[in-house]
Design an enzyme around this catalytic site. Structure first.
Site, short mmCIF file in Angstrom:
data_model
loop_
_atom_site.label_atom_id
_atom_site.label_comp_id
_atom_site.label_asym_id
_atom_site.label_seq_id
_atom_site.Cartn_x
_atom_site.Cartn_y
_atom_site.Cartn_z
N ASN A 109 -1.01 -8.74 3.08
CA ASN A 109 -0.55 -7.53 2.68
C ASN A 109 -1.88 -6.70 2.56
O ASN A 109 -2.79 -7.15 1.91
CB ASN A 109 0.52 -7.36 1.72
CG ASN A 109 0.87 -5.83 1.44
OD1 ASN A 109 0.99 -5.11 2.49
ND2 ASN A 109 1.02 -5.42 0.08
N HIS A 111 -3.21 -3.32 0.14
CA HIS A 111 -2.82 -2.45 -0.97
C HIS A 111 -3.97 -1.59 -1.11
O HIS A 111 -5.34 -2.05 -1.22
CB HIS A 111 -2.45 -3.22 -2.09
CG HIS A 111 -1.89 -2.53 -3.15
ND1 HIS A 111 -0.67 -1.83 -2.93
CD2 HIS A 111 -2.55 -1.91 -4.31
CE1 HIS A 111 -0.48 -1.12 -4.16
NE2 HIS A 111 -1.59 -1.21 -5.11
N SER A 138 -7.22 -3.87 -1.16
CA SER A 138 -7.39 -5.44 -1.14
C SER A 138 -6.46 -5.93 -0.30
O SER A 138 -5.34 -5.49 -0.13
CB SER A 138 -6.66 -5.89 -2.68
OG SER A 138 -7.34 -4.98 -3.80
N ASP A 147 2.71 -7.02 -5.00
CA ASP A 147 1.32 -6.75 -4.98
C ASP A 147 0.52 -7.61 -6.00
O ASP A 147 -0.19 -7.20 -6.61
CB ASP A 147 0.95 -5.33 -5.32
CG ASP A 147 1.53 -4.31 -4.48
OD1 ASP A 147 1.62 -4.64 -3.26
OD2 ASP A 147 1.81 -3.07 -5.02
C1 GRF Z 1 -1.87 2.05 3.52
O1 GRF Z 1 -2.40 2.89 2.48
C2 GRF Z 1 -1.74 0.58 2.80
O2 GRF Z 1 -2.65 0.50 1.98
C3 GRF Z 1 -0.35 0.77 2.41
O3 GRF Z 1 0.43 1.78 3.18
C4 GRF Z 1 -0.33 2.29 3.96
C5 GRF Z 1 0.02 2.34 5.08
O4 GRF Z 1 -0.74 3.13 6.11
N1 GRF Z 1 0.25 -0.58 2.05
P1 GRF Z 1 -0.55 2.94 7.77
O5 GRF Z 1 0.80 3.23 7.98
O6 GRF Z 1 -1.33 1.85 7.92
O7 GRF Z 1 -1.25 4.11 8.27
#
Ligand code: GRF
Length: 321
Positions: A109, A111, A138, A147
């Site tokens: 994932n 984050h 991260s 997370d």
């Molecule tokens: C990103 O900020 C990511 O860090 C978080 O969700 C958002 C997704 O944005 N997990 P996108 O759909 O990839 O533009």
């Protein structure tokens, strides 16, 4: 090019990280390909781009389904597509423990914070409110806790005096788009990295009682017992003494067992030149299909053969029953 690792991307929204992964996969020598983009929201904007790029898509709304039921539908679609790994990219669903355990060590994932800081939502505002000098992102492995899994890589992003949460989010996103593809590439090829392999052996060797590491003729080795009278139970070899590939040397009970292992799996085992005569065996760690539980067992058996009696007594008694 060797077979590339197959990756499914799970999204719920715009999918800019998904796009970063898709375009990274098109660059030279990228070790993975994106074979599926799946979503819990059929309207997710990212699905349109994925389709236009000729990538298979799947969506199934979660409405009216239990978490477990919905996860199962996603899992089935992902396995049918033949994915080896899942990357979550803005997938706004908490996953069931069952799903997470099925994909253990195979689900990443991204984050938007420097974990362990700011799990959950509103990460940018929280970093601003705390007057942090840096925000960041991260990439981590997914574990049942939100997370919380082991962090694989991070990028720090400077916070500027006039930043708002929106401005900061845009800057962090640029870093995300670099970090995610690069970390995924490194992670899926980790089994080819001798340093990663060495760490895996080290963790398992040092998990045994009264062990410590000491180099032997320039290669890492692990001993059991005191600093003074301890004995080696394992050596790491990366083409050491002219041997092939990357391997770990462990003790067997003697030449009979050594011979039986060599016969049973000649691709996995070989007799190391110097240690082989005294019944040691080399186990290859660069086949790309290392069974780490088997390595842990082999280390334990070897440890047991040289460990002081006071450490093995309980096991010996248990064996007698
Ligand atoms: C990103 O900020 C990511 O860090 C978080 O969700 C958002 C997704 O944005 N997990 P996108 O759909 O990839 O533009």
């Amino acid at each position: 090019m060797p077979d590339r690792v197959k990756v499914a991307v799970l999204i719920s929204g715009r999918g800019s990280n998904m796009a970063a992964l898709i375009y990274a996969a098109k660059t030279n020598d990228c070790p993975y390909e994106i074979i599926l983009v799946a979503s819990n929201d059929p309207q997710a904007a990212g699905l349109i781009l994925a389709e236009a790029e000729g990538i298979a898509t799947f969506s199934h709304p979660h409405k009216g389904l239990s978490r477990k039921e919905h996860d199962q539908i996603m899992h089935d679609a992902i396995t049918q597509a033949g994915a080896d790994y899942i990357t979550l990219a803005g997938y706004m669903r908490i996953l069931s423990d069952d799903f997470v355990s099925k994909w253990q060590d195979h689900m990443l994932n991204i984050h938007p914070s420097l974990l362990p800081k700011y799990k959950g939502l509103d990460t940018y505002q929280r970093a601003l409110d705390a007057s942090d000098s840096h925000a960041g992102c991260s990439v981590h492995l997914v574990t049942p806790e939100l997370d919380d899994g082991p962090v694989l890589a991070q990028t720090k992003v400077a916070i500027l005096p006039n930043d708002t949460a929106e401005i900061l989010a845009d800057r962090v996103l640029i870093a995300e788009h670099q970090l995610y593809p690069a970390t995924l590439a490194q992670y899926v090829t980790r089994e080819a990295d001798p340093n990663w392999i060495l760490d895996q052996v080290r963790i398992r060797a040092l998990a045994l009682e009264e062990t410590y590491e000491r180099p032997s003729f320039g290669t890492p080795g692990w001993r059991v017992g005191s600093e003074k009278t301890g004995k080696y139970f394992a050596y790491f070899s990366q083409r050491h003494f002219g041997e092939i590939g990357t391997s770990v040397f462990v003790k067997t009970s003697g030449l009979d067992e050594q011979g039986a292992l060599l016969d049973a799996d000649p691709d996995l085992y070989f007799a190391p030149k110097f240690y082989g005569k005294s019944g040691w065996i080399a186990i290859r760690l660069d086949t790309g299909r290392t069974d780490w539980d088997h390595i842990a067992d082999s280390l334990t058996k070897s440890w047991r053969m040289v460990a002081p009696k006071r450490l093995t007594r309980i096991m010996d008694i248990a064996d007698d029953f």
